[in-house]
Design a protein around this motif. Structure first.
Motif, PDB file in Angstrom:
ATOM      1  N   ILE A 135      -1.097  20.679  50.985  1.00  0.00           N
ATOM      2  CA  ILE A 135      -0.957  21.689  49.492  1.00  0.00           C
ATOM      3  C   ILE A 135      -0.424  20.744  48.293  1.00  0.00           C
ATOM      4  O   ILE A 135       0.512  19.368  48.585  1.00  0.00           O
ATOM      5  CB  ILE A 135      -0.180  23.172  49.483  1.00  0.00           C
ATOM      6  N   THR A 136      -0.427  21.085  47.647  1.00  0.00           N
ATOM      7  CA  THR A 136      -0.244  20.276  46.046  1.00  0.00           C
ATOM      8  C   THR A 136       1.221  21.126  45.841  1.00  0.00           C
ATOM      9  O   THR A 136       1.446  22.130  46.452  1.00  0.00           O
ATOM     10  CB  THR A 136      -1.332  20.659  44.604  1.00  0.00           C
ATOM     11  N   ASP A 137       1.919  19.630  44.755  1.00  0.00           N
ATOM     12  CA  ASP A 137       3.608  21.001  44.898  1.00  0.00           C
ATOM     13  C   ASP A 137       3.306  21.994  43.889  1.00  0.00           C
ATOM     14  O   ASP A 137       3.927  23.197  44.101  1.00  0.00           O
ATOM     15  CB  ASP A 137       4.114  19.509  44.283  1.00  0.00           C
ATOM     16  N   SER A 138       1.894  21.734  42.986  1.00  0.00           N
ATOM     17  CA  SER A 138       2.025  23.451  42.036  1.00  0.00           C
ATOM     18  C   SER A 138       1.477  24.251  42.779  1.00  0.00           C
ATOM     19  O   SER A 138       1.376  26.002  42.286  1.00  0.00           O
ATOM     20  CB  SER A 138       0.866  22.863  40.616  1.00  0.00           C
ATOM     21  N   ALA A 139       0.849  24.309  44.138  1.00  0.00           N
ATOM     22  CA  ALA A 139       0.375  25.012  44.912  1.00  0.00           C
ATOM     23  C   ALA A 139       2.136  26.189  45.535  1.00  0.00           C
ATOM     24  O   ALA A 139       1.684  26.791  46.033  1.00  0.00           O
ATOM     25  CB  ALA A 139      -0.418  25.108  45.680  1.00  0.00           C
ATOM     26  N   VAL A 140       3.116  25.725  45.905  1.00  0.00           N
ATOM     27  CA  VAL A 140       4.075  25.884  46.656  1.00  0.00           C
ATOM     28  C   VAL A 140       3.781  27.431  45.987  1.00  0.00           C
ATOM     29  O   VAL A 140       4.708  28.192  47.155  1.00  0.00           O
ATOM     30  CB  VAL A 140       5.092  25.426  46.436  1.00  0.00           C
ATOM     31  N   PHE A 141       4.422  27.771  45.189  1.00  0.00           N
ATOM     32  CA  PHE A 141       4.777  30.037  44.639  1.00  0.00           C
ATOM     33  C   PHE A 141       3.218  30.216  45.110  1.00  0.00           C
ATOM     34  O   PHE A 141       3.807  31.566  45.575  1.00  0.00           O
ATOM     35  CB  PHE A 141       4.770  29.790  42.875  1.00  0.00           C
ATOM     36  N   ALA A 142       1.832  29.761  44.962  1.00  0.00           N
ATOM     37  CA  ALA A 142       1.459  30.267  45.192  1.00  0.00           C
ATOM     38  C   ALA A 142       1.285  31.243  47.669  1.00  0.00           C
ATOM     39  O   ALA A 142       0.716  31.706  47.683  1.00  0.00           O
ATOM     40  CB  ALA A 142      -0.562  29.853  44.755  1.00  0.00           C
ATOM     41  N   MET A 143       1.810  29.856  47.888  1.00  0.00           N
ATOM     42  CA  MET A 143       1.655  29.993  49.498  1.00  0.00           C
ATOM     43  C   MET A 143       3.034  30.565  49.869  1.00  0.00           C
ATOM     44  O   MET A 143       2.534  30.404  50.700  1.00  0.00           O
ATOM     45  CB  MET A 143       1.764  28.044  49.775  1.00  0.00           C
ATOM     46  N   ILE A 144       4.022  30.806  49.123  1.00  0.00           N
ATOM     47  CA  ILE A 144       4.796  31.058  50.053  1.00  0.00           C
ATOM     48  C   ILE A 144       5.289  31.757  49.847  1.00  0.00           C
ATOM     49  O   ILE A 144       6.147  32.457  51.424  1.00  0.00           O
ATOM     50  CB  ILE A 144       6.870  30.625  48.791  1.00  0.00           C
ATOM     51  N   PRO A 150      14.282  14.598  47.411  1.00  0.00           N
ATOM     52  CA  PRO A 150      13.841  14.537  46.622  1.00  0.00           C
ATOM     53  C   PRO A 150      12.851  15.568  45.091  1.00  0.00           C
ATOM     54  O   PRO A 150      13.058  16.247  45.295  1.00  0.00           O
ATOM     55  CB  PRO A 150      12.126  14.179  47.315  1.00  0.00           C
ATOM     56  N   VAL A 151      12.769  14.562  43.939  1.00  0.00           N
ATOM     57  CA  VAL A 151      11.941  15.831  43.111  1.00  0.00           C
ATOM     58  C   VAL A 151      11.343  16.480  43.512  1.00  0.00           C
ATOM     59  O   VAL A 151      10.282  16.556  44.221  1.00  0.00           O
ATOM     60  CB  VAL A 151      11.640  14.382  42.267  1.00  0.00           C
ATOM     61  N   GLY A 152      11.148  17.562  43.049  1.00  0.00           N
ATOM     62  CA  GLY A 152      10.815  19.467  43.820  1.00  0.00           C
ATOM     63  C   GLY A 152      11.089  19.757  44.327  1.00  0.00           C
ATOM     64  O   GLY A 152      10.309  20.892  44.972  1.00  0.00           O
ATOM     65  N   MET A 153      12.154  19.600  44.734  1.00  0.00           N
ATOM     66  CA  MET A 153      12.800  19.982  45.633  1.00  0.00           C
ATOM     67  C   MET A 153      13.653  21.483  45.301  1.00  0.00           C
ATOM     68  O   MET A 153      13.090  22.783  46.032  1.00  0.00           O
ATOM     69  CB  MET A 153      13.975  19.599  46.383  1.00  0.00           C
ATOM     70  N   ASN A 154      13.837  21.904  44.131  1.00  0.00           N
ATOM     71  CA  ASN A 154      14.686  23.123  43.135  1.00  0.00           C
ATOM     72  C   ASN A 154      13.235  24.113  42.995  1.00  0.00           C
ATOM     73  O   ASN A 154      13.647  25.089  43.075  1.00  0.00           O
ATOM     74  CB  ASN A 154      15.588  22.502  41.783  1.00  0.00           C
ATOM     75  N   MET A 155      11.996  23.394  42.934  1.00  0.00           N
ATOM     76  CA  MET A 155      11.627  24.266  42.886  1.00  0.00           C
ATOM     77  C   MET A 155      10.694  24.747  44.055  1.00  0.00           C
ATOM     78  O   MET A 155      10.305  26.466  43.720  1.00  0.00           O
ATOM     79  CB  MET A 155       9.778  23.341  42.146  1.00  0.00           C
ATOM     80  N   VAL A 156      10.887  23.990  44.986  1.00  0.00           N
ATOM     81  CA  VAL A 156      10.654  25.001  46.584  1.00  0.00           C
ATOM     82  C   VAL A 156      11.797  25.530  46.532  1.00  0.00           C
ATOM     83  O   VAL A 156      11.544  27.196  46.859  1.00  0.00           O
ATOM     84  CB  VAL A 156      10.720  23.547  47.064  1.00  0.00           C
ATOM     85  N   ALA A 157      13.211  25.875  46.318  1.00  0.00           N
ATOM     86  CA  ALA A 157      13.781  26.000  46.826  1.00  0.00           C
ATOM     87  C   ALA A 157      14.258  27.390  45.778  1.00  0.00           C
ATOM     88  O   ALA A 157      14.412  29.009  46.161  1.00  0.00           O
ATOM     89  CB  ALA A 157      14.813  25.481  46.149  1.00  0.00           C
ATOM     90  N   LEU A 158      13.177  27.928  44.329  1.00  0.00           N
ATOM     91  CA  LEU A 158      13.786  28.793  43.750  1.00  0.00           C
ATOM     92  C   LEU A 158      12.187  29.514  44.133  1.00  0.00           C
ATOM     93  O   LEU A 158      12.995  30.835  44.249  1.00  0.00           O
ATOM     94  CB  LEU A 158      12.653  28.121  42.402  1.00  0.00           C
ATOM     95  N   ALA A 159      11.463  29.055  44.813  1.00  0.00           N
ATOM     96  CA  ALA A 159      10.060  29.908  44.984  1.00  0.00           C
ATOM     97  C   ALA A 159      10.526  30.675  46.155  1.00  0.00           C
ATOM     98  O   ALA A 159      10.461  31.810  46.609  1.00  0.00           O
ATOM     99  CB  ALA A 159       8.942  28.808  45.138  1.00  0.00           C
ATOM    100  N   GLN A 200      13.468  31.614  47.018  1.00  0.00           N
ATOM    101  CA  GLN A 200      14.620  33.263  45.928  1.00  0.00           C
ATOM    102  C   GLN A 200      13.442  33.865  45.901  1.00  0.00           C
ATOM    103  O   GLN A 200      14.547  34.441  46.257  1.00  0.00           O
ATOM    104  CB  GLN A 200      15.562  32.228  45.520  1.00  0.00           C
ATOM    105  N   LYS A 201      12.734  33.292  45.257  1.00  0.00           N
ATOM    106  CA  LYS A 201      11.580  34.645  44.486  1.00  0.00           C
ATOM    107  C   LYS A 201      11.078  35.633  45.667  1.00  0.00           C
ATOM    108  O   LYS A 201      11.527  36.951  45.487  1.00  0.00           O
ATOM    109  CB  LYS A 201      10.855  33.935  43.422  1.00  0.00           C
ATOM    110  N   HIS A 202      10.723  35.210  46.849  1.00  0.00           N
ATOM    111  CA  HIS A 202      10.115  35.551  48.161  1.00  0.00           C
ATOM    112  C   HIS A 202      11.014  35.438  48.724  1.00  0.00           C
ATOM    113  O   HIS A 202      10.224  36.299  50.507  1.00  0.00           O
ATOM    114  CB  HIS A 202       9.190  35.002  48.318  1.00  0.00           C
TER     115      HIS A 202
END
Length: 420
Positions: A268-277, A299-308, A310-312
């Motif tokens: 998946i693309t990095d921008s699709a993490v919130f959609a797939m989480i 690696p860059v982008g990991m904080n976005m994954v962590a926040l997603a 945490q949100k779910h």
């Protein structure tokens, strides 16, 4: 045997030119280099540990300066310094124990008994307890200065005084050799631990990955690869979502490896993490370094994954070998959290050459490109760390790190300005 300085210079060039990929390879080669330095270091009769510490610290200062962003180098330098202090403390405790035994036996043979109070017994347990009660274990020199009466006990009445002096001299020489031998053996164990960290972490996979789960990861990590494959070998059936990890797209490499080993993999693309989480049961990622507060440099982008996650309310699990545990905090001035990679990974200079021209009157470019390498993930979004020694909560990491490092070695670089 090759010259130590030549080995150091060669390793410095590799660090400066970024020719060593990965924290594990960097940590292993650093430990092997320091082992060579210790083996060829000439140790004096007095303050043997101090001589080894000064030698390792001098080399470590150069290695850290060559590539400050690779925290594994500093971690291994500090681990080796801690090993020297621990082995020196162990030998000192054993020496004090022998002196206590000899003092007790001599006092028992003495009919007068008037000199018993001159040589009080200092137990080995007391020495060890006092040393381990803080993060500053005493060096050999400090112990000798703190208890001189236990080291130099005159026995002029003994008829074998000369032979006794020779025996003590031989013991001192053998102890000098034993210190280096014990330190090298401990460094060999450290190298073995670094080599087998992937296997030790992978053995715990079956405890965390269950049937029909969906796992999300980002980028490429050998530790994550072995961890997921170990669960597959235990007949666990699960699916893996791999975020591609732009702009280097390391996730593509991991996806190919997983598919080649028979795992169901979706890129998946990095921008699709919130959609797939929302479909994910657990996030399992690697790390570049784990700080003393439980924060993660990844690696860059990991904080976005962590926040997603945490949100779910999805567990966010970080895999890290012991060599990645850093005793420093993110706010320490010695810590370089990030570095910028080439803009060519983001843009084609040919297509954007007109934007990159210096068109304004003050000489500044019209287009700026920022390509950071790492993200910082705060400990509050991390659910669990899985290391060589097992699973740990972020709040426990500082205690785990304290077992592997000495407080005296946190700052390896000397402050030249303060000296001058």
């Amino acid at each position: 045997m090759p010259d130590v300085q030549a080995l150091v210079n060669d390793f410095l060039n590799k660090l400066k030119k970024r020719k060593i990929e990965g924290s594990q390879a960097t940590a292993k080669q650093t430990a092997e280099l320091l082992r060579s330095v210790i083996s060829q270091q000439r140790v004096p009769y007095t303050n043997q540990a101090g001589a080894l510490i000064d030698s390792v610290r001098a080399i470590g200062e150069q290695l850290i300066a060559a590539n400050p962003i690779e925290l594994a180098v500093g971690n291994i330098v500090r681990r080796v310094l801690h090993i020297i202090r621990e082995e020196d403390l162990s030998l000192t405790t054993a020496a004090v124990t022998e002196l206590n035994l000899s003092t007790i036996s001599d006092d028992d043979d003495d009919d007068g008994g008037g000199n018993q109070d001159d040589h009080p017994v200092l137990s080995a347990a007391a020495v060890a307890a006092a040393a381990r009660s803080s993060l500053r274990p005493p060096s050999l020199q400090m112990l000798l200065e703190g208890a001189p009466e236990f080291v130099a006990v005159p026995r002029s009445s003994s008829s074998g005084g000369d032979s006794e002096g020779k025996s003590k001299s031989m013991d001192r020489n053998s102890r000098t050799r034993k210190l280096k031998h014990d330190v090298i053996e401990a460094v060999n164990e450290l190298i073995q631990d670094i080599t087998t960290c992937h296997e030790l972490i992978a053995e715990q996979a079956v405890e965390h990955i269950h049937q029909n789960e969906v796992i999300l990861t980002l980028g490429s990590s050998k530790t994550v690869l072995e961890f997921l494959c170990a669960a597959k070998e235990k007949k666990r059936s699960f699916r893996v979502f791999v975020a591609e990890g732009a702009p280097r797209y390391q996730g593509h490499l991991l996806a190919k490896e997983l598919a080649a080993r028979g795992l169901q993999t979706t890129v998946i693309t990095d921008s699709a993490v919130f959609a797939m989480i929302s479909r994910v049961n657990m996030v399992i990622v690697g790390s570049h370094a784990v700080m003393a507060n439980g924060g993660v440099i990844a690696p860059v982008g990991m904080n976005m994954v962590a926040l997603a996650a945490q949100k779910h309310a999805v567990p966010f699990v970080v895999l890290a070998g012991i060599h990645k545990l850093c005793p420093l905090y993110p706010h320490n001035p010695e810590v370089l959290l990030n570095e910028l990679r080439s803009p060519s990974e983001l843009l084609d200079f040919g297509e954007f050459s007109d934007c990159l021209d210096f068109g304004s009157g003050d000489g500044s470019p019209l287009l700026h490109v920022v390509n950071p390498t790492f993200d910082y993930v705060p400990p509050k979004v991390v659910s669990l760390f899985i290391t060589d020694t097992g699973g740990h909560n972020p709040s426990y990491m500082y205690r785990l790190i304290a077992d592997y490092y000495s407080a005296d070695d946190l700052v390896v670089q000397r402050r030249h300005s303060a000296v001058n």
